[in-house]
Write an enzyme that holds these catalytic residues in place. Structure first.
Site, PDB file in Angstrom:
ATOM      1  N   ASP A  99       0.876  -1.170   0.000  1.00 48.36           N
ATOM      2  CA  ASP A  99       0.000   0.000   0.000  1.00 48.36           C
ATOM      3  C   ASP A  99       0.916   1.224   0.000  1.00 48.36           C
ATOM      4  O   ASP A  99       1.934   1.228   0.691  1.00 48.36           O
ATOM      5  CB  ASP A  99      -0.893  -0.019   1.248  1.00 48.36           C
ATOM      6  N   ARG A 156      -5.426  -0.598   1.550  1.00 44.11           N
ATOM      7  CA  ARG A 156      -6.018  -0.985   2.832  1.00 44.11           C
ATOM      8  C   ARG A 156      -7.416  -0.432   3.039  1.00 44.11           C
ATOM      9  O   ARG A 156      -8.199  -0.980   3.833  1.00 44.11           O
ATOM     10  CB  ARG A 156      -5.098  -0.551   3.972  1.00 44.11           C
ATOM     11  N   CYS A 198       5.450  -0.208   4.626  1.00 49.13           N
ATOM     12  CA  CYS A 198       5.600  -0.382   3.172  1.00 49.13           C
ATOM     13  C   CYS A 198       6.608   0.631   2.638  1.00 49.13           C
ATOM     14  O   CYS A 198       7.425   0.316   1.769  1.00 49.13           O
ATOM     15  CB  CYS A 198       4.259  -0.200   2.463  1.00 49.13           C
ATOM     16  N   CYS A 253       1.157   3.018   3.773  1.00 44.79           N
ATOM     17  CA  CYS A 253       1.516   2.397   5.051  1.00 44.79           C
ATOM     18  C   CYS A 253       2.990   2.636   5.362  1.00 44.79           C
ATOM     19  O   CYS A 253       3.858   2.574   4.488  1.00 44.79           O
ATOM     20  CB  CYS A 253       1.155   0.913   5.070  1.00 44.79           C
TER      21      CYS A 253
END
Length: 241
Positions: A126, A156, A132, A129
């Site tokens: 994503d 998400r 990430c 995030c």
């Protein structure tokens, strides 16, 4: 001739119950698949007997479910083998199918290829995030260790959402790899649309039992939830060979 006829009759008597049992089993699983689909609105991809007697293991588009043979009881969760070092039997059941299920989306993956490729991992990611972003900013570290990273989208916030639209813009950019780097560093990406199959990627992640990012799929289909730094991921990959 008489012996041949007698042998044929005995063979038929032996085969018939087995064939009937197989037919009944097929009928049972068909009814259970229908009940799961109608009750839970899930797509049942496959169903087989579970390691626990009187319980079926259903692989669905929302992960693995366990249902009693009479269809009256349902269990959702991980099944472990106490005699085999707490082996996660649910995860083991999903590993193989994951590999085949990812193949139709290989053309839609964003690939950061290692020059001296030793391993390939697929990561559901994503753009918003924190972990990430941390993982992405260490991409050179993974590649230098011979780890090729393939990205699939897992917005998400779900699909449709502004989050999913942002990820579509990354996938549809003139240079998606550059756009991914910009998005993961908080920069706005020019809106773009194409057949990126963001929804299909997200739905695949749900079928794999993913509920957060990053989620790393190893070469054997094993799912590693969460971030792993380059050296730790390499050790994990080497341990499953």
């Amino acid at each position: 001739m008489k012996f041949t006829r007698t042998f044929s009759l005995i063979a038929a008597m032996m085969i018939a119950p087995a064939a009937l049992a197989a037919s009944n089993s097929s009928d049972d699983t068909a009814a259970l698949k229908q009940k799961l689909s109608e009750t839970l609105s899930v797509k049942v991809i496959s169903m087989k007997p579970s390691p626990i007697p009187e319980l079926y293991e259903a692989f669905t588009d929302r992960g693995v479910l366990y249902i009693s043979k009479d269809g009256s009881k349902l269990f959702h969760g991980n099944l472990y083998d106490l005699d085999k070092g707490m082996k996660n039997l649910t995860e083991a059941a999903m590993a193989g199918p994951r590999i085949d299920m990812m193949k139709p989306l290989e053309e839609n993956m964003l690939v950061y290829k290692a020059k001296n490729e030793k391993h390939v991992v697929t990561i559901f990611t994503d753009v918003s995030c924190g972990y990430c972003r941390k993982l992405h900013n260490e991409m050179d570290g993974y590649n230098d260790l011979g780890i090729t990273v393939r990205y699939l989208a897992f917005p998400r916030a779900g699909v449709p959402s502004a989050n999913a639209d942002e990820m579509e813009s990354v996938w549809c950019a003139a240079d998606p790899l550059k756009a991914m780097g910009e998005a993961k560093n908080g920069k706005a990406v020019k809106q773009a649309k194409c057949d990126a199959k963001i929804a299909e990627q997200y739905n695949l992640g749900q079928a794999f039992g993913i509920n957060g990012t990053p989620a790393i799929i190893l070469e054997d289909g094993t799912l590693i939830p969460g971030y792993q730094p380059p050296q730790a991921l390499l050790r994990t990959l080497e341990s499953v060979q």
